[in-house]
Scaffold this motif. Structure first.
Motif, PDB file in Angstrom:
ATOM      1  N   ASP A  64     -99.623 -25.832  46.552  1.00  0.00           N
ATOM      2  CA  ASP A  64    -100.200 -26.436  47.749  1.00  0.00           C
ATOM      3  C   ASP A  64    -101.722 -26.281  47.770  1.00  0.00           C
ATOM      4  O   ASP A  64    -102.251 -25.209  47.455  1.00  0.00           O
ATOM      5  N   ASP A  65    -102.422 -27.349  48.153  1.00  0.00           N
ATOM      6  CA  ASP A  65    -103.888 -27.335  48.197  1.00  0.00           C
ATOM      7  C   ASP A  65    -104.443 -26.227  49.089  1.00  0.00           C
ATOM      8  O   ASP A  65    -105.485 -25.648  48.791  1.00  0.00           O
ATOM      9  N   ALA A  66    -103.748 -25.930  50.179  1.00  0.00           N
ATOM     10  CA  ALA A  66    -104.239 -24.889  51.092  1.00  0.00           C
ATOM     11  C   ALA A  66    -104.258 -23.526  50.400  1.00  0.00           C
ATOM     12  O   ALA A  66    -105.201 -22.743  50.590  1.00  0.00           O
ATOM     13  N   ASP A  67    -103.242 -23.240  49.586  1.00  0.00           N
ATOM     14  CA  ASP A  67    -103.202 -21.967  48.861  1.00  0.00           C
ATOM     15  C   ASP A  67    -104.324 -21.906  47.825  1.00  0.00           C
ATOM     16  O   ASP A  67    -104.992 -20.877  47.675  1.00  0.00           O
ATOM     17  N   ILE A  68    -104.528 -23.000  47.123  1.00  0.00           N
ATOM     18  CA  ILE A  68    -105.582 -23.047  46.105  1.00  0.00           C
ATOM     19  C   ILE A  68    -106.952 -22.928  46.759  1.00  0.00           C
ATOM     20  O   ILE A  68    -107.821 -22.195  46.275  1.00  0.00           O
ATOM     21  N   THR A  69    -107.136 -23.604  47.874  1.00  0.00           N
ATOM     22  CA  THR A  69    -108.412 -23.513  48.597  1.00  0.00           C
ATOM     23  C   THR A  69    -108.678 -22.087  49.057  1.00  0.00           C
ATOM     24  O   THR A  69    -109.793 -21.583  48.922  1.00  0.00           O
ATOM     25  N   ALA A  70    -107.657 -21.425  49.581  1.00  0.00           N
ATOM     26  CA  ALA A  70    -107.822 -20.023  50.012  1.00  0.00           C
ATOM     27  C   ALA A  70    -108.237 -19.152  48.831  1.00  0.00           C
ATOM     28  O   ALA A  70    -109.089 -18.269  48.963  1.00  0.00           O
ATOM     29  N   GLY A  71    -107.641 -19.400  47.667  1.00  0.00           N
ATOM     30  CA  GLY A  71    -108.008 -18.650  46.469  1.00  0.00           C
ATOM     31  C   GLY A  71    -109.435 -18.920  46.038  1.00  0.00           C
ATOM     32  O   GLY A  71    -110.164 -18.003  45.659  1.00  0.00           O
ATOM     33  N   LYS A  72    -109.857 -20.179  46.114  1.00  0.00           N
ATOM     34  CA  LYS A  72    -111.232 -20.531  45.736  1.00  0.00           C
ATOM     35  C   LYS A  72    -112.247 -19.875  46.670  1.00  0.00           C
ATOM     36  O   LYS A  72    -113.279 -19.387  46.224  1.00  0.00           O
ATOM     37  N   VAL A  73    -111.944 -19.874  47.953  1.00  0.00           N
ATOM     38  CA  VAL A  73    -112.850 -19.266  48.938  1.00  0.00           C
ATOM     39  C   VAL A  73    -112.953 -17.762  48.696  1.00  0.00           C
ATOM     40  O   VAL A  73    -114.047 -17.193  48.691  1.00  0.00           O
ATOM     41  N   ARG A  74    -111.810 -17.113  48.452  1.00  0.00           N
ATOM     42  CA  ARG A  74    -111.815 -15.672  48.180  1.00  0.00           C
ATOM     43  C   ARG A  74    -112.597 -15.362  46.907  1.00  0.00           C
ATOM     44  O   ARG A  74    -113.405 -14.429  46.870  1.00  0.00           O
ATOM     45  N   LEU A  75    -112.379 -16.168  45.864  1.00  0.00           N
ATOM     46  CA  LEU A  75    -113.101 -15.979  44.607  1.00  0.00           C
ATOM     47  C   LEU A  75    -114.601 -16.130  44.829  1.00  0.00           C
ATOM     48  O   LEU A  75    -115.391 -15.297  44.360  1.00  0.00           O
ATOM     49  N   ALA A  76    -114.996 -17.145  45.564  1.00  0.00           N
ATOM     50  CA  ALA A  76    -116.423 -17.346  45.843  1.00  0.00           C
ATOM     51  C   ALA A  76    -117.001 -16.142  46.577  1.00  0.00           C
ATOM     52  O   ALA A  76    -118.087 -15.657  46.234  1.00  0.00           O
ATOM     53  N   ASN A  77    -116.281 -15.637  47.565  1.00  0.00           N
ATOM     54  CA  ASN A  77    -116.781 -14.493  48.326  1.00  0.00           C
ATOM     55  C   ASN A  77    -116.880 -13.229  47.471  1.00  0.00           C
ATOM     56  O   ASN A  77    -117.846 -12.465  47.603  1.00  0.00           O
ATOM     57  N   LEU A  78    -115.905 -13.012  46.602  1.00  0.00           N
ATOM     58  CA  LEU A  78    -115.981 -11.860  45.691  1.00  0.00           C
ATOM     59  C   LEU A  78    -117.193 -11.982  44.767  1.00  0.00           C
ATOM     60  O   LEU A  78    -117.926 -11.012  44.546  1.00  0.00           O
ATOM     61  N   LEU A  79    -117.398 -13.175  44.229  1.00  0.00           N
ATOM     62  CA  LEU A  79    -118.533 -13.387  43.325  1.00  0.00           C
ATOM     63  C   LEU A  79    -119.869 -13.252  44.055  1.00  0.00           C
ATOM     64  O   LEU A  79    -120.817 -12.676  43.512  1.00  0.00           O
ATOM     65  N   ILE A  80    -119.942 -13.758  45.276  1.00  0.00           N
ATOM     66  CA  ILE A  80    -121.177 -13.647  46.062  1.00  0.00           C
ATOM     67  C   ILE A  80    -121.523 -12.178  46.277  1.00  0.00           C
ATOM     68  O   ILE A  80    -122.674 -11.768  46.098  1.00  0.00           O
ATOM     69  N   ASN A  81    -120.530 -11.379  46.636  1.00  0.00           N
ATOM     70  CA  ASN A  81    -120.787  -9.950  46.852  1.00  0.00           C
ATOM     71  C   ASN A  81    -121.271  -9.265  45.576  1.00  0.00           C
ATOM     72  O   ASN A  81    -122.146  -8.405  45.628  1.00  0.00           O
TER      73      ASN A  81
END
Length: 173
Positions: A64-81
């Motif tokens: 589901d796109d919502a699950d993938i989007t949640a993963g992308k957002v989390r990945l972006a936030n981890l990388l930003i930190n």
């Protein structure tokens, strides 16, 4: 059976992965469920590589796109930190790319991304200056006037230190 074994904690990773591969062929719908659970676990964690791997699997099974989007957002936030404290050009580049691709992250983390972009630009300029210094020094040691002029123009444009520029100009006289 895979989830039960995982919950109990008596899992041989190689055996568990083999079971997942087998399940993906025998029952794709059940395998998608396993991928969804694994993705959610990765989203809750702090392991960038594990999250990237689970996102890749989620895309492969067309989760589901919502699950993938949640993963992308989390990945972006981890990388930003991580990127806020890093001087690694590869990490900064990856962070900016992933953040741009994650819905809502550029607006949500605008201040952090501005800081990361500025750091990237600063490091990139320093790298380009170093390359320019090397080219100028090499051109001063050579006999090609055209090469020296080009290297000198580049060094002036990038703000290489005046002493080296003056030395190169004196070679042209």
């Amino acid at each position: 059976a895979l989830q039960a074994a995982k919950q109990v904690g008596v899992v041989d990773k190689a055996l568990f992965d083999a079971g997942k591969r087998k399940l993906s062929k025998l029952d794709p719908d059940s395998y998608s469920g396993v991928v969804a659970v694994d993705l959610q676990e990765a989203i809750q964690g702090y392991d960038v590589e594990a999250l990237e791997a689970e996102l890749q699997r989620a895309k492969e099974v067309e989760l589901d796109d919502a699950d993938i989007t949640a993963g992308k957002v989390r990945l972006a936030n981890l990388l930003i930190n991580a990127a806020k404290r890093s001087m690694d050009m590869d990490l900064l580049t990856k962070t900016l790319r992933v953040a741009d691709e994650a819905p809502g992250v550029p607006e949500e983390a605008a201040e952090e991304l501005t800081f990361i972009r500025a750091k990237f630009d600063e490091l990139d300029l320093a790298r380009r200056r170093e390359v320019s210094r090397w080219r100028l020094t090499s051109a001063m040691d050579g006999t090609n006037i055209g090469e020296l002029k080009n290297a000198l123009a580049e060094a002036e444009e990038l703000g290489v230190e005046d002493g080296l520029i003056k030395q190169a100009k004196s070679r042209l006289d």
